[in-house]
Motif scaffolding. Structure first.
Motif, PDB file in Angstrom:
ATOM      1  N   LYS A 134       0.718  -1.109   0.094  1.00 33.15           N
ATOM      2  CA  LYS A 134       0.082  -0.077   0.005  1.00 33.15           C
ATOM      3  C   LYS A 134       0.891   1.425  -0.127  1.00 33.15           C
TER       4      LYS A 134
ATOM      5  N   ILE B 291       1.503   5.047   0.254  1.00 38.92           N
ATOM      6  CA  ILE B 291       0.739   5.943   1.097  1.00 38.92           C
ATOM      7  C   ILE B 291       1.227   7.353   0.373  1.00 38.92           C
ATOM      8  N   LEU B 292       2.474   7.478   0.342  1.00 41.37           N
ATOM      9  CA  LEU B 292       3.024   8.652  -0.525  1.00 41.37           C
ATOM     10  C   LEU B 292       3.734   8.179  -1.487  1.00 41.37           C
TER      11      LEU B 292
ATOM     12  N   GLY C 126      -6.009  17.687   3.114  1.00 37.90           N
ATOM     13  CA  GLY C 126      -6.462  16.382   2.290  1.00 37.90           C
ATOM     14  C   GLY C 126      -7.485  15.541   2.881  1.00 37.90           C
ATOM     15  N   LEU C 127      -7.926  14.682   2.081  1.00 37.06           N
ATOM     16  CA  LEU C 127      -8.724  13.882   2.531  1.00 37.06           C
ATOM     17  C   LEU C 127      -8.544  12.695   3.699  1.00 37.06           C
ATOM     18  N   ASN C 128      -9.219  12.218   4.432  1.00 33.51           N
ATOM     19  CA  ASN C 128      -8.875  10.895   5.407  1.00 33.51           C
ATOM     20  C   ASN C 128      -8.006  10.218   4.810  1.00 33.51           C
ATOM     21  N   ASN C 129      -6.948   9.608   5.239  1.00 36.57           N
ATOM     22  CA  ASN C 129      -6.172   8.383   4.787  1.00 36.57           C
ATOM     23  C   ASN C 129      -5.209   8.942   3.510  1.00 36.57           C
ATOM     24  N   ALA C 130      -5.156  10.265   3.462  1.00 32.65           N
ATOM     25  CA  ALA C 130      -4.541  10.704   2.275  1.00 32.65           C
ATOM     26  C   ALA C 130      -2.814  10.731   2.447  1.00 32.65           C
ATOM     27  N   GLY C 131      -2.489  10.681   3.664  1.00 34.32           N
ATOM     28  CA  GLY C 131      -1.142  10.467   4.189  1.00 34.32           C
ATOM     29  C   GLY C 131      -0.510  11.740   4.752  1.00 34.32           C
ATOM     30  N   LYS C 132      -1.540  12.533   5.343  1.00 35.97           N
ATOM     31  CA  LYS C 132      -1.052  13.863   6.136  1.00 35.97           C
ATOM     32  C   LYS C 132      -0.354  13.568   7.213  1.00 35.97           C
TER      33      LYS C 132
ATOM     34  N   THR D  26       1.159  10.733   7.838  1.00 28.97           N
ATOM     35  CA  THR D  26       2.253  10.129   7.670  1.00 28.97           C
ATOM     36  C   THR D  26       3.344  10.957   7.295  1.00 28.97           C
TER      37      THR D  26
END
Length: 558
Positions: A373, A375-376, A393-399, A401
């Motif tokens: 998976k 992420i970035l 960004g949207l949820n689970n967009a990697g912010k 991270t």
């Protein structure tokens, strides 16, 4: 007999018993060397007492045959009582010391386990397999004192082995063939008990995860955090069904254990009866005739009978200890696996970081370990000194991270992160972290004082530090709330631990977390959704004073 489900069969030992023992003995010697020597001494004292008791009848019978008078018998009796008293007192003292040491050792193991968790690479703590292993590793330690029980059975096993060596030496002087017959019967017993062991291992593979789930649901049932939902939505009915289901499952598997144990013990009892028949019969024949060897006296007869009885008892005690030892060794397999996990070996250089001038992501890619998976994916950007940057960004967009990569909780799969033009891995690790301050989305406060939560590395008697904490509390609008508390900034958090503690609201806790980030005076401040739990008015206030709160620091706002 039920078959263990696939999920349970999958959890068979991934490491050998030898490696588990190596981990546990290494831990024993690292945490408390004296405990091991007390275990050995305790075993020796028990064996010495057993062998000493075998010879007592011989002394009096031979004394009688030698024509001892009353003074001789009284003297011998007093001496025997004195020796037995000393042996018993020594054994009791050693048992007491072993109990004290075992309690302390169990606490040290729990502490070492916690230290191990903190030494792991942070990325592992977001790996579901590692988290599951952590729970399975801790369960036997805190639920039923697995390591404590293991060393208890090890003590019994060692005592049984030492006693067996002693009585076998006595019996070998009597007859090699007799000893051989006893050993053959002992092997039959071992085979019977081995079958029981295999049943136990199969059952344990299933019952441990069942027991763990049962304990989890029982804990939920008593946890105050769930009580409102129980009452409003009737969730307790589902929970009660879950607990009842796992109770019945455990009862079914425990029944299998008891049935298998009863069958094994019945067969062993038959073999033991045969052993006693041979022992008493052969010894009696040797008293009456020399057809099967030189005749023996009544004194030797009592020694042989006592040694044979001690052999049987020690053998059974040893076998039981082996079975229990193996069982607890199996329980502690996840613990040993967890303790063998590689620890965080943070790559670092010799550079000392200066205050933030620029932070650059240079073609950074991140993939969660053990997954595919992404992420970035090949991201690049630069944040310069004094900038106030929002990452949206949207949820689970990697912010989040990105935050963890900057904080070196994760390492990039590809690419580099540069601090003032140099790779962050080229700086001294601790020195680099001193330049960062972060309020995480899932921030945590600790059951310490408010002062210690805000300024954890400052002495609570430092007046300058206390004044600074008061200033920051005013900036985050908590002065009025803290001043209402009898102990002020010395008030502890978490009422479940301290009667005079306070429980703050979610928004107030978040302000404490923000105050901690400001107090560190880092050159780069990261706020990962810091207003997520605040009401709209407080959120607006935080936004309005955002620049003032972070002062001259560069700030990343998620």
């Amino acid at each position: 007999m039920k078959k263990a489900p696939a999920a349970a069969q999958k959890n068979t030992a991934d490491i050998s018993s030898f490696r588990i023992l190596k981990v546990l003995f290494s831990l024993l010697f690292a945490l408390d060397k004296k405990y091991f020597f007390i275990i050995v001494s305790n075993s020796l004292s028990g064996s010495a007492l057993s062998i000493f008791m075998i010879y007592i009848p011989l002394v009096f019978i031979q004394g009688y045959q030698a024509g001892w008078g009353l003074p001789h018998f009284v003297s011998a009796l007093l001496l025997i009582c004195l020796v037995r008293y000393l042996l018993l007192q020594t054994r009791e003292w050693l048992k007491k010391q072993a109990n004290i040491r075992s309690e302390l050792f169990n606490e040290k193991v729990t502490q070492e386990f916690a230290s191990k968790v903190m030494r792991l690479d942070y990325a592992k703590l977001e790996d579901t397999e590692v988290l599951d292993l952590k729970e399975r590793a801790l369960f036997p330690i805190v639920s039923y004192g697995g390591i404590y029980a293991l060393w208890e059975w090890f003590t019994d096993l060692l005592a049984a082995l030492i006693t067996l060596l002693g009585v076998l030496t006595i019996l070998l002087l009597f007859s090699y063939w007799f000893v051989l017959a006893l050993l053959l019967l002992a092997i039959v017993n071992l085979i019977l008990l081995k079958q029981f062991t295999l049943v136990m291992q199969e059952v344990q593979q299933t019952i441990i995860p069942i027991n763990r789930r049962y304990g989890y649901y029982v804990n939920i049932a008593t946890n105050q955090d769930f009580q409102k939902e129980f009452r409003i939505y009737g969730m307790n009915e589902i929970l009660e069904r879950k607990i009842e289901y796992f109770t019945l499952e455990m009862s079914s598997w425990l029944k299998n254990i008891y049935v298998a144990q009863a069958k094994a013990e019945s067969k062993v009892a038959v073999v033991n009866g045969l052993t006693r028949f041979i022992t008493y019969g052969y010894a009696a024949v040797r008293v009456l005739t020399s057809s099967f060897g030189s005749k023996i006296g009544l004194g030797q007869f009592t020694v042989i009978i006592g040694a044979a009885e001690s052999f049987s008892a020690s053998l059974m005690a040893g076998v039981k200890a082996v079975l229990q030892f193996i069982q607890y060794l199996h329980h502690l397999q996840p613990f040993a696996r967890f303790m063998l996990l590689p620890e965080a070996g943070q790559q670092e250089g010799d550079l000392q970081p200066s205050a933030h001038e620029s932070l650059t992501f240079e073609h950074v890619t991140f993939v969660y370990p053990g997954t595919d998976k992404v992420i970035l994916d090949d991201i690049s950007f630069t944040i310069n000194r004094g900038e106030k940057i929002s990452i949206v960004g949207l949820n689970n967009a990697g912010k989040s991270t990105i935050v963890k990569l900057i904080c070196r909780l994760f390492e990039p799969t590809a690419g580099k992160i540069l601090w003032n033009g140099a790779d962050i891995r080229d700086y001294k690790y601790e020195a680099y972290l001193q330049q960062l301050s972060c309020v995480f989305q899932d921030f945590q406060l600790f059951p310490f004082s408010i002062f210690a939560n805000i300024a954890p590395r400052r002495d609570e008697s430092d007046q300058a530090a206390r004044a600074r904490v008061q200033e920051i509390l005013a900036e985050v609008d908590l002065t009025d709330k803290i001043s209402e508390l009898p102990a002020g900034i010395d008030t502890k958090l978490d009422k479940s631990l301290y009667e005079d503690a306070t429980d703050l609201s979610v928004g107030q806790k978040q302000k404490i977390a923000i105050a901690r980030a400001i107090c560190k005076e880092a050159s780069l401040v990261i706020l990962d959704e810091p207003t997520a739990a605040l009401d709209p008015l407080t959120e607006s206030e935080i936004y309005e004073h955002f620049n003032q709160l972070t002062r001259e620091s560069t700030t990343i706002f998620i």
